[in-house]
Motif scaffolding. Structure first.
Motif, PDB file in Angstrom:
ATOM      1  N   SER A 176       0.791  -1.340  -0.012  1.00  0.00           N
ATOM      2  CA  SER A 176      -0.031   0.071   0.003  1.00  0.00           C
ATOM      3  C   SER A 176       0.968   1.263  -0.033  1.00  0.00           C
ATOM      4  CB  SER A 176      -0.926   0.099   1.286  1.00  0.00           C
ATOM      5  OG  SER A 176      -1.561   1.188   1.263  1.00  0.00           O
ATOM      6  N   GLU A 177       0.554   2.128  -0.797  1.00  0.00           N
ATOM      7  CA  GLU A 177       1.324   3.472  -0.860  1.00  0.00           C
ATOM      8  C   GLU A 177       0.742   4.602  -0.297  1.00  0.00           C
ATOM      9  OE1 GLU A 177       2.430   4.359  -4.933  1.00  0.00           O
ATOM     10  OE2 GLU A 177       2.826   2.284  -5.527  1.00  0.00           O
ATOM     11  N   ASP A 178      -0.458   4.093   0.719  1.00  0.00           N
ATOM     12  CA  ASP A 178      -0.935   5.337   1.799  1.00  0.00           C
ATOM     13  C   ASP A 178      -0.021   5.815   2.747  1.00  0.00           C
ATOM     14  OD1 ASP A 178      -3.363   4.594   0.228  1.00  0.00           O
ATOM     15  OD2 ASP A 178      -4.153   3.441   1.811  1.00  0.00           O
ATOM     16  N   TYR A 179       1.211   4.980   3.015  1.00  0.00           N
ATOM     17  CA  TYR A 179       1.914   5.395   3.922  1.00  0.00           C
ATOM     18  C   TYR A 179       3.168   6.165   3.851  1.00  0.00           C
ATOM     19  CZ  TYR A 179      -0.754   1.558   6.141  1.00  0.00           C
ATOM     20  OH  TYR A 179      -1.853   0.764   6.904  1.00  0.00           O
ATOM     21  N   PHE A 180       3.721   6.103   2.564  1.00  0.00           N
ATOM     22  CA  PHE A 180       4.921   6.916   1.991  1.00  0.00           C
ATOM     23  C   PHE A 180       5.855   6.305   2.936  1.00  0.00           C
ATOM     24  CE2 PHE A 180       8.338  10.169   2.189  1.00  0.00           C
ATOM     25  CZ  PHE A 180       8.218  10.492   0.985  1.00  0.00           C
ATOM     26  N   LEU A 181       5.770   6.178   3.975  1.00  0.00           N
ATOM     27  CA  LEU A 181       7.178   5.730   4.817  1.00  0.00           C
ATOM     28  C   LEU A 181       6.702   4.833   6.255  1.00  0.00           C
ATOM     29  CD1 LEU A 181      10.272   5.280   4.975  1.00  0.00           C
ATOM     30  CD2 LEU A 181      10.432   7.470   5.957  1.00  0.00           C
ATOM     31  N   TYR A 182       7.017   3.902   6.769  1.00  0.00           N
ATOM     32  CA  TYR A 182       6.587   3.033   7.868  1.00  0.00           C
ATOM     33  C   TYR A 182       5.148   2.617   8.100  1.00  0.00           C
ATOM     34  CZ  TYR A 182      10.866   5.480   9.654  1.00  0.00           C
ATOM     35  OH  TYR A 182      12.204   5.736   9.776  1.00  0.00           O
ATOM     36  N   PHE A 183       4.949   1.502   8.422  1.00  0.00           N
ATOM     37  CA  PHE A 183       3.864   0.691   8.555  1.00  0.00           C
ATOM     38  C   PHE A 183       3.316   0.082   7.261  1.00  0.00           C
ATOM     39  CE2 PHE A 183       3.790   2.548  12.647  1.00  0.00           C
ATOM     40  CZ  PHE A 183       3.192   1.568  13.672  1.00  0.00           C
ATOM     41  N   GLU A 184       3.965   0.359   6.240  1.00  0.00           N
ATOM     42  CA  GLU A 184       3.568  -0.438   4.861  1.00  0.00           C
ATOM     43  C   GLU A 184       3.726  -1.723   4.828  1.00  0.00           C
ATOM     44  OE1 GLU A 184       6.867   1.289   5.375  1.00  0.00           O
ATOM     45  OE2 GLU A 184       6.001   2.479   3.780  1.00  0.00           O
ATOM     46  N   GLU A 185       4.930  -2.386   5.694  1.00  0.00           N
ATOM     47  CA  GLU A 185       5.242  -3.852   5.900  1.00  0.00           C
ATOM     48  C   GLU A 185       4.182  -4.597   6.828  1.00  0.00           C
ATOM     49  OE1 GLU A 185       6.629  -1.451   7.381  1.00  0.00           O
ATOM     50  OE2 GLU A 185       8.153  -2.239   8.837  1.00  0.00           O
ATOM     51  N   SER A 186       3.933  -3.552   7.921  1.00  0.00           N
ATOM     52  CA  SER A 186       2.599  -4.578   8.879  1.00  0.00           C
ATOM     53  C   SER A 186       1.573  -4.571   8.213  1.00  0.00           C
ATOM     54  CB  SER A 186       2.566  -3.442   9.904  1.00  0.00           C
ATOM     55  OG  SER A 186       3.917  -3.174  10.588  1.00  0.00           O
ATOM     56  N   ASP A 187       1.094  -3.686   7.280  1.00  0.00           N
ATOM     57  CA  ASP A 187      -0.144  -3.316   6.687  1.00  0.00           C
ATOM     58  C   ASP A 187      -0.218  -4.619   5.540  1.00  0.00           C
ATOM     59  OD1 ASP A 187      -2.664  -1.988   5.740  1.00  0.00           O
ATOM     60  OD2 ASP A 187      -1.720  -2.564   3.742  1.00  0.00           O
TER      61      ASP A 187
END
Length: 297
Positions: A176-187
Motif C-alpha cells: 500500500s502506498e498510503d503510508y509513504f514511509l513506515y507501517f506499509e510492511e505491517s499492513d
C-alpha cells in the motif's frame, strides 16, 4: 534454488547502498537480479552509482521525486516480475549488510515453511540483537520488537529484510502506498494473512542494519526528527483503523502519544499530527512540503 530478485530503495544515501551491494556480492546464494530505486535521483547520484560494477545483474530505476519506500519497492517488484515472472521479491533496506549466508538461509526457511512472507534476524552494526519481526498490541496497535528469538506468534515481518513468495505477490498484490514511509510492511502482512498466508522468521539469516541511518527513527526519545515522528504516529493510526483495531484503544493510544509530545515541549507536533491523521490531502501537502512526492489513492 528458486529465482529471487532483490529490491533496494535509496534516498540520498548512496555510499550505504553500495556497501549493501558489496555485501550481497559475498552471498553464498546471489540474487538473480538487483533493482535499485534511486529516489530524488540527481545527475551526481546517477554518475556515482554507474561508476561501479557488480558481480550480479543490476537494474537502476531513477526517480526525480522522492516517492517514498512503498512506491519505490512497488516499482522494483513490477520491474522484477516483468523480467523474472514467478520470482521471490526480497525487499532489503539499503542501510543493511547481509551476512554471506543470509539469503541462502532466508530462502531455505521460506521454501520449507511455504510462508508468504519471511524475515531475517536483524542485528545492529555492533552485533546487538534487534529483532526482524514485530508484535502489535491487540487494543492500542502499538508495536514492539521481540526480546529474543524465543518469542513466537509475531504479527509482522520488518521491512528491512522482507522476502515475499511469488504466490503471495500474485494473490496479495503490491504494498500500500498510503503510508509513504513506515507501517506499509505491517499492513502488507495483515493483508497477506487475511489471504491465507503465514509468516516465518529465518533466525539463521543474519542481516546487519544501521537502523535509522537515513531517517533518524531510532534516535532517543524526543530526538526523532519532526517529519519522521509525525509520519510514524499518523501511519500507526491509519494502519490501526484500516485493519480493524478497536476505536477506543486507537484513540487512547493517540492521546498518549500527543501527551508525550506536550511533555517533551514539542507543541508544534500536536496539531500537525492531528491534521495529517484526519486529512489525506493535508498528509499529501505535508509530505510534499518536506520534499516528497505522494499520490492519493
Amino acid at each position: 534454488m528458486p529465482t529471487v530478485c532483490t529490491i533496494l530503495v535509496n534516498f540520498k544515501n548512496p555510499k550505504k547502498t553500495v556497501a549493501c551491494l558489496r555485501a550481497l556480492e559475498k552471498s553464498t546464494v546471489q540474487p538473480d537480479c538487483v533493482y535499485v530505486i534511486d529516489n530524488a535521483s540527481t545527475k551526481e547520484s546517477k554518475e556515482y552509482f554507474e561508476s561501479f560494477s557488480f558481480a550480479f545483474k543490476i537494474r537502476w530505476i531513477w526517480n526525480k521525486e522522492n516517492r517514498g519506500f512503498a512506491a519505490g519497492c512497488n516499482q522494483g517488484i513490477r520491474a522484477s516480475l516483468e523480467e523474472f515472472p514467478n520470482s521471490f521479491a526480497w525487499l532489503l533496506n539499503n542501510d543493511t549488510e547481509p551476512t554471506p549466508t543470509a539469503l541462502e538461509k532466508l530462502l531455505d526457511k521460506a521454501v520449507t515453511t511455504n510462508a508468504g512472507i519471511t524475515g531475517s534476524l536483524i542485528q545492529k552494526a555492533n552485533g546487538e540483537f534487534s529483532g526482524g519481526v514485530g508484535f502489535i498490541h491487540p487494543k492500542f496497535a502499538s508495536v514492539r520488537r521481540p526480546a529474543s528469538t524465543d518469542e513466537k506468534n509475531f504479527d509482522y515481518v520488518e521491512g528491512s529484510s522482507f522476502l515475499i513468495s511469488p504466490e503471495c505477490i500474485q494473490k496479495t498484490g503490491l504494498l500500500s502506498e498510503d503510508y509513504f514511509l513506515y507501517f506499509e510492511e505491517s499492513d502488507y502482512c495483515c493483508k497477506a494473512k487475511r489471504n491465507g498466508f503465514t509468516l516465518a522468521w529465518a533466525t539463521e539469516s543474519v542481516i546487519l542494519h544501521d537502523i535509522g541511518s537515513s531517517t533518524g527513527s531510532e534516535n532517543a526519545k524526543g530526538g526523532v526528527p519532526y517529519f519522521i515522528d509525525c509520519i510514524m504516529i499518523r501511519n500507526r493510526i491509519h494502519f490501526a483503523f484500516k485493519n480493524g483495531y478497536p476505536t477506543l484503544g486507537i484513540l487512547l493510544g493517540l492521546g498518549i502519544s500527543l501527551a508525550l509530545r506536550v511533555k517533551r515541549l514539542q507543541f508544534s507536533r500536536v496539531p500537525t499530527i492531528l491534521k495529517i491523521t484526519l486529512s489525506k490531502a493535508l498528509f499529501k501537502k505535508f509530505i510534499e512540503k518536506n520534499g516528497g512526492y505522494y499520490e492519493i489513492h
